[in-house]
Motif scaffolding. Sequence first.
Motif, PDB file in Angstrom:
ATOM      1  N   UNK A 480     -41.678  19.014  76.505  1.00 55.21           N
ATOM      2  CA  UNK A 480     -41.551  18.238  77.518  1.00 55.21           C
ATOM      3  C   UNK A 480     -40.701  17.188  77.366  1.00 55.21           C
ATOM      4  N   UNK A 481     -40.417  16.093  76.540  1.00 58.33           N
ATOM      5  CA  UNK A 481     -39.704  15.300  76.780  1.00 58.33           C
ATOM      6  C   UNK A 481     -37.962  15.691  76.370  1.00 58.33           C
ATOM      7  N   UNK A 482     -37.840  16.826  75.333  1.00 57.29           N
ATOM      8  CA  UNK A 482     -36.656  17.578  75.769  1.00 57.29           C
ATOM      9  C   UNK A 482     -36.222  17.555  76.759  1.00 57.29           C
ATOM     10  N   UNK A 483     -37.350  18.781  77.522  1.00 59.02           N
ATOM     11  CA  UNK A 483     -36.753  18.948  78.985  1.00 59.02           C
ATOM     12  C   UNK A 483     -36.929  18.401  79.624  1.00 59.02           C
ATOM     13  N   UNK A 484     -36.713  17.341  79.564  1.00 59.87           N
ATOM     14  CA  UNK A 484     -37.356  15.767  80.692  1.00 59.87           C
ATOM     15  C   UNK A 484     -35.840  15.206  80.283  1.00 59.87           C
ATOM     16  N   UNK A 485     -35.414  14.871  79.257  1.00 60.32           N
ATOM     17  CA  UNK A 485     -34.510  14.609  78.856  1.00 60.32           C
ATOM     18  C   UNK A 485     -33.059  15.739  79.930  1.00 60.32           C
ATOM     19  N   UNK A 486     -33.050  16.621  79.890  1.00 58.09           N
ATOM     20  CA  UNK A 486     -31.985  17.495  80.024  1.00 58.09           C
ATOM     21  C   UNK A 486     -31.875  18.322  81.420  1.00 58.09           C
ATOM     22  N   UNK A 487     -33.641  17.013  82.397  1.00 55.47           N
ATOM     23  CA  UNK A 487     -33.538  17.030  83.530  1.00 55.47           C
ATOM     24  C   UNK A 487     -32.630  16.459  84.242  1.00 55.47           C
ATOM     25  N   UNK A 488     -32.862  17.173  85.808  1.00 48.89           N
ATOM     26  CA  UNK A 488     -31.352  15.956  86.907  1.00 48.89           C
ATOM     27  C   UNK A 488     -32.789  15.085  87.414  1.00 48.89           C
ATOM     28  N   UNK A 489     -33.663  14.668  87.218  1.00 49.01           N
ATOM     29  CA  UNK A 489     -34.083  14.010  87.599  1.00 49.01           C
ATOM     30  C   UNK A 489     -34.482  12.757  86.990  1.00 49.01           C
ATOM     31  N   UNK A 490     -35.559  11.880  87.774  1.00 48.18           N
ATOM     32  CA  UNK A 490     -36.115  10.674  86.924  1.00 48.18           C
ATOM     33  C   UNK A 490     -37.575  11.453  87.070  1.00 48.18           C
ATOM     34  N   UNK A 491     -38.130  10.666  85.805  1.00 47.80           N
ATOM     35  CA  UNK A 491     -39.099  12.179  84.937  1.00 47.80           C
ATOM     36  C   UNK A 491     -39.586  10.358  83.743  1.00 47.80           C
TER      37      UNK A 491
END
Length: 648
Positions: A480-491
């Motif tokens: 989830x952390x890797x996906x969050x860093x690659x996501x284009x939204x504020x997480x």
Amino acid sequence: MNDDELLAAYERMCLIRHLEVRVAKLYAEGAIPGFVHTSVGQEASAVGALWHARADDAITSTHRGHGHVLAKGLSPRGMIAELMGKEAGACRGRGGSMHVADPALGILGANGIVGAGLPIAVGAAYARAAAGAGAVAVAFFGDGAVATGAFHEATNLAALWRLPLVLFCENNQYSEFSRASDQHPVPISQRARGYGIGYRHVDGNDVEAVAGTMAEVLAHVRSGGGPVLVEALTLRVRGHYEGDPQRYRDGRDEAAVDPLDLAQRRLLARGVPEESVAAAERRATEVVDDAEAFARAAPLPDAAGVLDDVVAPRHPVVEAPLTPDGELQNQSRTLRAALGDALADDGRVFLAGIDVAGGNVFGITRGLAETHPGRVLDTPIAETAIVGLGVGAAMSGLRPVVELMYLDFVGVCLDQLMNQAAKLRFMTGGAVSVPLVLRTQFGSGRSSGSQHSQSLEALLAHLPGLTVVMPSSGPDAYGLLRAAIEDDNPVVFIEHRLLYDQKSPVPPPSHRVPIGKAAVLRPGTDVTVVAWSRMVHHALAAAETLAAEGVEAEVVDLRTIAPLDRETVLASFARTNRMVVAHEAVSDFGVGAEVAALAVDQGFWSLDAPVVRVGARPGPAPYAPVLEHAWEAGPDEIAAAVRRVVAC
């Protein structure tokens, strides 16, 4: 300025003046909704401040920002159409007067929150310093903003890091409905000295003086000289907002110099033909006429698009199964690996926060500063500046991971999350993304007391545009952390400190977990138990106890709080027809209430018993261990709730 340059500056000031006057007229007619704050009288400071700006320079502005964004190159058509709430507006009618932006022009947004643009400008300046091309950020703010914490935190961080930032204060002598002289115990110049940065004072009504001062300041800042505070003394001619009765004015402003008159007299004194000066004003008027006609004819937004651009599209993520055999490691090391792998894979990623270079209070980032020099950055204790740094850097193309030491501290920096990160994509009509990750941790059970134990995910999940993630296992934390860093939204990525020592299989660097996807960790037929973070482990323990009693509980780990995976929850509920929701937060008004509402609404026909919530008692977390144990919920409380619903 030579004659041609002064004439061009005069024309630009005329454009701003005539557009602002036209906006005031349109507002009075009812053609513009909402609030309008005009900058009549401040044209010289806007034009002069940006006369030597480059295309790749960034600006942040204020609620009185029309002049700034026009001076940076925003289309007058786009401006008036935006104020009229039209689809052809600069932000597609999603921003309005106080939030005009065009990131493609380096305009990162006017702002309805006083002082809020300053921390964002720090992030934009950091991104430009990292790029090494000599670009800078200019943060416009009024004299009232120097009393805000955002000003002090942003100025302190910019000074500490010697960022290429110009802090441009338009001292228009009024802070909303009060005179500036009644608001500040010391001159603004002393603020600059207190932070050890440069200071320049300039006549904000003289466009040549402002442009000349800024030429020197920008050269200094671009060369690595550090931030400079420029105070331009000008005057707010009209009210705080259009319609302001201005009862606080006492007539002392009557002798104020009009910036347009000053420039016009100077042009004529230099021998510039009167017709050339008049022609410049006519051209400005024609541009405003054209912009108004364009805006009036432009279509309104389609009401079906009311939720457009709340979030950026998410990249498809496939979650591969993990083999249970192999090396085990604790969750803190898994999180460190996720951060290290993200830094290694993408040069746009950087970490920032209090003591992150030293490893942070829990040692999660230990060693990363040595492995990735210059990209793991210690900051002062300044949560607003830290999050604003992330927002501005994310808007400028980087992928920051900023750290908030404890989730409880979110109240200190909530504006930068709630009013900035969560809303900027929407308010710019989808023109910008904010790929920001805010890492933090929480957890009761260690006598940390009322200010270091709170589970506040419901507060954050209630903010549209913000993603909230709460993993329960090491592999999920990594993926989830890797996906969050690659996501284009504020997480907002919320870890549980009591899970840091929990051991689990080591995931491969390719492991990703999709954001917004729950997981069924234990199948069952009698009741669905929905939980997240540490409560998942309590739910699994309760399920084992219940199995010995002949009750099979299905345990669903939400993993992501917002967006909520309604489909997985409802599918489980359809299998079991009973539900218990368990969370560490106090039971009242929490995420459990949202899940329960889902069950009795969309899952109504699956409902065979009351939906029961399990959570902490509705009071602050106590310090004494015996009181904390009585306050929080655990496996026994979950098992008791399951027995209650199964008996129905």
